[in-house]
Design a protein around this motif. Sequence first.
Motif: not given
Length: 300
Positions: A70-73, A210-216
């Motif tokens: 998951v992307p990290e800020l 590989t990953g999950v992005i852009d949660p609402g």
Amino acid sequence: MPTTFEDQGETEFAGRASMQVFEGFYATVRVEDIAGGRRVVKAFHRPGTAAREAVALAALGRMTPPGIAVPELISLRREGDREVMVQTYVPGVPLAEATPEPSSAAAHALAEQVVDVVTHWHAQEGPAFEDLRGGTHPSFLASYSADVRDLGSWLEGADHIDPGLRERIRVTARAVPDLLRPLADDSPVFIHDDCHAGNFLVDPEGFVLTGVIDPGAARYSHRELDLFHLADGAEGLRLWERAAARRPLARGASERRGLFRIWDDVKHARATGWWDDEWFFRRLGAFEQARHQRAARRGG
């Protein structure tokens, strides 16, 4: 996690080549080369979006199983008059663009990986149902009704929308109590809130998630607010059907899916300024047909 914006002006990345630039619903997105790798820079179209997404991203990172990135800020800042979120890069391409032959073993394995992640989210219960503004409620009916009322108020004042179309959308709210009644005993669980096929990233060679992005508005709510997105994109993987097979859905699920789609699109319209009459006519037509068919079955 950063909670304030740094003013970086408009020239920090002048002259730096971008790997990719594209326009999304909510932001202009850049994938940039940096020392040691890449990062993603999202310049949001409307104020207030960056901070909300940063909170949702942090929650998604806590709730997603190990092994799925998951992307990290990295930071929140401003570029001119736009709010910007800088985050780590997650490799992969959107699931909707990297789907193997639907009948293959690779497709089955990939689809099961996606459902595994969604099932993991929905196994994590919360103390209450949260609405889109952060309010808490004892039931899903109460939280969803609050969202529909809020969106309906915006819709009422949206003069750019054809009045007849606007009224047809508002009428769907009358079905909320009936359609949500079968969910009355369900617990609030963690949801991504925008888990369509474009937000799952895949290794395009090995067809591995590989990953999950852009949660609402990631929060505690009802799992069906995630599941209806699974029917959008990568249709050959039959993600919605697979999730329903894991844990059967209460009666009326297909109609609820139509209802949730309509009001989710209203949510996006309010947040972005997007609008498409024909899109909404199709959504409404499908929902109204399902309602009429159900009424006919009851009458028979």
